[in-house]
Design an enzyme around this catalytic site. Structure first.
Site, short mmCIF file in Angstrom:
data_model
loop_
_atom_site.label_atom_id
_atom_site.label_comp_id
_atom_site.label_asym_id
_atom_site.label_seq_id
_atom_site.Cartn_x
_atom_site.Cartn_y
_atom_site.Cartn_z
N ASP A 73 -42.35 5.07 -37.39
CA ASP A 73 -43.79 4.82 -37.44
C ASP A 73 -44.09 3.32 -37.55
O ASP A 73 -43.87 2.72 -38.60
CB ASP A 73 -44.38 5.57 -38.65
CG ASP A 73 -45.88 5.41 -38.76
OD1 ASP A 73 -46.52 5.04 -37.76
OD2 ASP A 73 -46.41 5.66 -39.87
N ASP A 286 -49.42 1.81 -32.71
CA ASP A 286 -48.99 2.77 -33.71
C ASP A 286 -48.20 3.93 -33.10
O ASP A 286 -48.80 4.85 -32.52
CB ASP A 286 -50.25 3.29 -34.43
CG ASP A 286 -49.91 4.27 -35.53
OD1 ASP A 286 -48.72 4.44 -35.86
OD2 ASP A 286 -50.86 4.87 -36.07
#
Ligand SMILES: *[C@@H]1O[C@H](CO)[C@@H](O)[C@H](O)[C@H]1NC(C)=O
Ligand SMILES: *[C@@H]1O[C@H](CO)[C@@H](O)[C@H](O)[C@H]1NC(C)=O
Ligand SMILES: *[C@@H]1O[C@H](CO)[C@@H](O)[C@H](O)[C@H]1NC(C)=O
Ligand SMILES: *[C@@H]1O[C@H](CO)[C@@H](O)[C@H](O)[C@H]1NC(C)=O
Length: 413
Positions: A73, A286
């Site tokens: 992430d 992201d």
């Protein structure tokens, strides 16, 4: 790619006795891009949908090693795993791998509590330090000692909500690997505690990878993470770079200033339309999100431009449905930002055809940009068009180059 096995199994503290220059590390990222999207899931977690992305990487923590599969992430900076004390009723289903601190001889407890909240969900527990490795293959791993991490005793959200029985083809994720920046760790950003290096940065500082970068490529059904190097074989054009959004304590997120968007009509330039922002607007880059998130008005204007006659609708799930013929559109959307090199405006280009996905449960076509209150995020469904470089050198920046192996269109069955 050949690895020096000796180099890879040694620990950070002994690296100086091996003068060999480290090589970039190539790791597969398990990436399921369409299965979940075509099920009910697109309708569920429309914000910070960490459960859809499944850009997963295998790690080992502790001595002897305990193994976990974590979401890679770039939208967060802390790495967490469920603790063996976290019960199913506290959000850690029994099928998750749990970290048993008493079973690790290298475990060091830290005083600091850990509490992170995502767009949906949260996780809380304690920080600790222990040995952490990326598993390269059955024989090789690359290890950092005393990596700061968190164990979680309570979790709410996508990791907890996974269902082993009903989620066919679902790779179970045990937790999250935060690949963000030291100033973005919650201990520093929220709790004003000391900064620490997230794992990819620790690898560099320990001399285990040659350059302060990692790159992500998502080709069709597989992803590739290169630590310490760039996937130059996977690109069809040069990289364009832009600096990260800065603050008084330095950049804290993988976030870039976007100057504006442009809808580019390939045949009628006068039907092209610019959406210029008054000032550089931070967009999160992201890998823990799937879609592109835009404020409502902008998302709506973009949908109007793309469909020219306005035949689109916001369905009950908050997603735009459109005519599937736009899957063969030759138009595109440009995202403008300032180049790190000369500060001139530059852009990346996303074909409209790649901004549409067909849901095979009902044959509906959906835009992959999602109206939100105030979010500006480029998630996986956009990033898969590019090889993306995350450069944490002296002037942190992000680079994009179009992928030579663009993803297959998701057209359903
Ligand atoms: C954790 O490890 C300790 C020491 O090896 C062991 O005694 C204990 O049963 C383990 N706990 C769980 C929940 O597995
Ligand atoms: C970020 O801003 C700080 C404070 O204004 C400044 O000292 C620093 O050089 C800037 N860093 C970058 C990478 O621009
Ligand atoms: C609008 O455009 C779409 C795509 O070009 C077309 O399928 C549709 O029939 C049009 N609708 C109207 C009302 O003109
Ligand atoms: C960048 O902008 C400057 C000043 O406007 C211009 O002279 C230069 O040619 C531009 N560079 C590129 C690569 O376009």
């Amino acid at each position: 790619m050949h690895f020096n096995t000796l180099l890879l199994v040694i620990s950070a503290s002994s690296v100086l006795s091996f003068p060999t220059k480290p090589q970039p590390i190539h790791l597969p990222l398990q990436f399921i891009k369409s299965k979940r999207l075509t099920k009910r899931d697109i309708v569920v977690p429309l914000i910070e949908d960490v459960d859809l992305s499944e850009l997963a990487v295998k790690v080992q923590i502790g001595t002897p090693a305990q193994e976990f599969l974590l979401l890679f992430d770039t939208g967060s900076a802390d790495t967490w795993i469920p603790s063996s004390e976290c019960s199913p009723s506290n959000g850690c289903p029994a099928f998750l791998n749990h970290f048993n601190t008493s079973a690790s001889s290298t475990y060091e407890a830290l005083q600091d509590e850990f509490l992170i909240t995502y767009g949906i969900g949260s996780a809380s527990g304690h920080y600790f330090k222990d040995t952490m490795s990326f598993v390269i293959n059955d024989q090789e791993k690359i290890t950092v000692n005393q990596q700061t991490l968190a164990t979680v005793n309570n979790a709410v959200g996508p990791i907890s909500d996974q269902n082993q029985e009903t989620d066919v083809d679902h790779i179970i994720l045990d937790g999250i690997l935060g690949a963000g920046l030291p100033s973005g760790t919650v201990r520093y950003l929220q709790d004003k505690g000391p900064k620490y290096d997230p794992f990819p940065i620790s690898l560099y500082k320990a001399g285990l990878i040659p350059n302060p970068v990692f790159s992500i490529s998502m080709n069709q059904d597989k992803g590739k993470l290169i630590l310490g190097g760039i996937d130059t074989e996977g690109i069809s054009e040069k990289f364009v770079y832009t600096d990260l959004v800065n603050s008084s304590s330095g950049p804290s997120r993988w976030s870039i200033n976007v100057e504006g968007l442009q809808f580019h009509n390939h045949k009628a330039v006068d039907k092209s339309r610019n959406f210029k922002f008054n000032q550089g607007t931070p967009f999160g880059i992201d890998t823990g999100s799937n879609f592109m998130y835009l404020p409502r008005a902008l998302a709506n204007d973009l949908a109007v431009s793309i469909t020219s006659n306005g035949t689109f609708a916001l369905n009950e799930d908050g997603v735009f449905t459109i005519d599937c013929q736009f899957q063969s559109s030759l138009d595109s959307v440009n995202i403008y930002f300032k180049s790190s090199i000369d500060h001139n405006n530059t852009n990346i280009n996303i074909p409209v055809s790649q901004l549409i996905s067909k849901r095979d449960s009902d044959g509906q076509c959906l835009f992959l940009f999602i109206p939100s209150d105030d979010k500006f995020i480029l998630g996986n469904m956009i990033l898969r068009q590019f090889v993306t470089v995350f450069d944490f050198g002296d002037i942190p920046r992000i680079g994009f180059a179009p992928s030579k192996f663009p993803p297959l269109l998701i057209t359903g069955d």
